[in-house]
Design a protein around this motif. Structure first.
Motif, mmCIF file in Angstrom:
data_model
loop_
_atom_site.group_PDB
_atom_site.id
_atom_site.type_symbol
_atom_site.label_atom_id
_atom_site.label_comp_id
_atom_site.label_asym_id
_atom_site.label_seq_id
_atom_site.Cartn_x
_atom_site.Cartn_y
_atom_site.Cartn_z
ATOM 1 N N GLN A 3 0.830 -1.193 0.000
ATOM 2 C CA GLN A 3 0.000 0.000 0.000
ATOM 3 C C GLN A 3 0.871 1.252 0.000
ATOM 4 N N PRO A 4 0.327 2.368 -0.506
ATOM 5 C CA PRO A 4 1.088 3.623 -0.461
ATOM 6 C C PRO A 4 1.476 3.960 0.976
ATOM 7 N N MET A 5 2.697 4.409 1.140
ATOM 8 C CA MET A 5 3.157 4.831 2.453
ATOM 9 C C MET A 5 2.608 6.210 2.758
ATOM 10 N N ASN A 6 2.491 6.520 4.027
ATOM 11 C CA ASN A 6 2.089 7.867 4.416
ATOM 12 C C ASN A 6 3.329 8.754 4.448
ATOM 13 N N GLU A 160 2.722 1.891 -10.539
ATOM 14 C CA GLU A 160 1.696 2.096 -9.523
ATOM 15 C C GLU A 160 2.297 2.345 -8.150
ATOM 16 N N ASN A 161 3.504 1.840 -7.906
ATOM 17 C CA ASN A 161 4.110 1.987 -6.581
ATOM 18 C C ASN A 161 4.986 3.230 -6.460
ATOM 19 N N LEU A 162 4.921 4.143 -7.425
ATOM 20 C CA LEU A 162 5.540 5.455 -7.259
ATOM 21 C C LEU A 162 4.496 6.371 -6.655
ATOM 22 N N HIS A 163 4.726 6.796 -5.432
ATOM 23 C CA HIS A 163 3.697 7.499 -4.668
ATOM 24 C C HIS A 163 4.063 8.921 -4.252
ATOM 25 N N ALA A 164 5.330 9.319 -4.422
ATOM 26 C CA ALA A 164 5.726 10.619 -3.887
ATOM 27 C C ALA A 164 6.934 11.156 -4.628
ATOM 28 N N VAL A 165 7.192 12.439 -4.427
ATOM 29 C CA VAL A 165 8.402 13.067 -4.937
ATOM 30 C C VAL A 165 8.972 14.002 -3.876
ATOM 31 N N ARG A 185 -1.841 12.706 -7.602
ATOM 32 C CA ARG A 185 -1.243 11.409 -7.937
ATOM 33 C C ARG A 185 0.025 11.139 -7.128
ATOM 34 N N LEU A 186 0.839 12.171 -6.905
ATOM 35 C CA LEU A 186 2.046 12.029 -6.094
ATOM 36 C C LEU A 186 1.979 12.961 -4.893
ATOM 37 N N THR A 187 2.365 12.438 -3.730
ATOM 38 C CA THR A 187 2.525 13.284 -2.555
ATOM 39 C C THR A 187 3.791 14.118 -2.736
ATOM 40 N N LEU A 188 3.689 15.405 -2.473
ATOM 41 C CA LEU A 188 4.836 16.295 -2.640
ATOM 42 C C LEU A 188 5.497 16.564 -1.297
ATOM 43 N N LEU A 189 6.814 16.397 -1.269
ATOM 44 C CA LEU A 189 7.578 16.665 -0.056
ATOM 45 C C LEU A 189 8.637 17.716 -0.338
ATOM 46 N N VAL A 190 8.776 18.655 0.581
ATOM 47 C CA VAL A 190 9.833 19.653 0.494
ATOM 48 C C VAL A 190 11.155 18.979 0.843
ATOM 49 N N GLY A 191 12.180 19.220 0.018
ATOM 50 C CA GLY A 191 13.457 18.561 0.238
ATOM 51 C C GLY A 191 14.587 19.470 0.646
ATOM 52 N N VAL A 192 14.319 20.775 0.771
ATOM 53 C CA VAL A 192 15.329 21.708 1.278
ATOM 54 C C VAL A 192 14.725 22.445 2.464
ATOM 55 N N GLY A 206 4.603 17.079 2.892
ATOM 56 C CA GLY A 206 5.610 16.372 3.670
ATOM 57 C C GLY A 206 6.917 17.117 3.626
ATOM 58 N N TRP A 207 7.827 16.759 4.546
ATOM 59 C CA TRP A 207 9.113 17.451 4.645
ATOM 60 C C TRP A 207 10.196 16.439 4.976
ATOM 61 N N ILE A 208 11.121 16.245 4.029
ATOM 62 C CA ILE A 208 12.341 15.488 4.317
ATOM 63 C C ILE A 208 13.339 16.509 4.838
ATOM 64 N N ALA A 209 13.520 16.551 6.144
ATOM 65 C CA ALA A 209 14.188 17.668 6.797
ATOM 66 C C ALA A 209 15.616 17.326 7.222
ATOM 67 N N GLY A 210 16.444 18.370 7.397
ATOM 68 C CA GLY A 210 17.836 18.196 7.787
ATOM 69 C C GLY A 210 18.146 18.663 9.190
#
Length: 304
Positions: A3-6, A160-165, A185-192, A206-210
């Motif tokens: 299933q798609p991840m949260n 189908e298993n590509l769920h985010a960027v 279609r894709l969950t968007l996450l901030v990467g900076v 979402g936020w992939i944070a540092g």
């Protein structure tokens, strides 16, 4: 098919801690993960750029993923998948699934950057290698490969298993462009780090944070305020945080973030060559930023 991840929430791009001999400090890694999750982070991303993935052996990467899965408990672990060759990237993706990771953050190949046909083949090979939920990592500044929204759509329609960027172009207009073309279609996450508030306002969730590696409470609070549309409160916290968040966007971002971790008592500044620890001038600059931040650290209110 899993299933798609949260992918919503604050998901730290975790640093890789080292002992004095530069071997991986697995005990600290586990404690660090539990500390960040305990402050409201929703998952962990391992083996990214901040994790010094390029300096780790294949076996070290697998052992790190095992440790992350063990420490994270019910929280999902996303494995950064980057390699010099497509073959090795596929092998790492399959190993990540075997050790219990819940998602993959798929990067273009290290060093080599070419046309869309080759990049599409590489990304598709990794995404197809497992049933795990996948997140595309777009960082044209670091990797010289820029996945355009139209290309993201091609990959999304094929897999189908590509769920985010994870969008790290540092251009908030790109978030808007992806959202306009791909809708939900894709969950968007901030990467900076220093684009979080703008990114959320443009549609990221979402936020992939540092800097979360040193300041999880403030990171989670800033994300929650932004998602709730409490812009005045978010702006006040953001303005306090921005001088530190901007450390995530410079060449020595790994060294700076690890230095801040050490200064706040949650980690070590050790890095693996070719990276070297900050020189005295750089350390003094970062220490000055941190001193100002700590002297003016906001009192965070418990959210209802």
């Amino acid at each position: 098919m899993n299933q798609p991840m949260n992918y919503k929430g604050v998901i730290p791009a975790i640093t890789t801690p080292f002992h004095e001999d530069l071997s991986v400090d697995f005990d600290f890694l586990k404690n660090h993960i539990r500390w960040m999750l305990g402050h409201g982070c929703t998952g962990i991303t391992a083996l990214g750029s901040l994790g010094e993935s390029a300096t780790l052996s294949f076996q070290e990467k697998v052992e790190i993923l095992k440790a992350c899965v063990e420490a994270a408990g019910d929280a999902p672990v996303v494995a950064g998948i980057a390699a010099l060759s497509t073959r090795e990237a596929v092998q790492l993706a399959q190993a990540a699934e075997e050790v219990g990771c819940r998602g993959l953050m798929v990067l273009p190949p290290y060093v080599y950057s070419s046309d869309w046909a080759e990049m599409k083949h590489h990304m598709s090979s990794v995404i197809e290698a497992t049933s795990l939920s996948c997140m595309l990592y777009n960082n044209p500044i670091a990797y010289r490969t820029d996945f355009l929204p139209e290309q993201m759509l091609e990959l999304a329609e094929k897999h189908e298993n590509l769920h985010a960027v994870k969008e790290s172009s540092a251009d908030v207009r790109r978030v808007s462009s992806i959202r306009a073309l791909l809708k939900d279609r894709l969950t968007l996450l901030v990467g900076v780090d220093d684009l979080l508030v703008e990114g959320v306002s443009a549609g990221a969730t979402g936020w992939i944070a540092g800097l979360v590696n040193a300041f999880p409470e403030e990171s989670v609070r800033l994300y929650n305020l932004s998602m709730a549309g409490k812009w005045d409160e978010a702006r006040a916290l953001y303005e306090w945080f921005l001088p530190l968040l901007r450390l995530d966007t410079v060449v020595k971002f790994v060294q700076y973030i690890k230095f801040v971790q050490e200064e706040v008592g949650m980690g070590s500044a050790r890095v693996r060559p070719p990276r070297l620890e900050l020189n005295p001038e750089e350390a003094a600059y970062a220490r000055g930023l941190l001193k100002t931040a700590l002297e003016n650290r906001p009192s965070l209110l418990v959210e209802s």
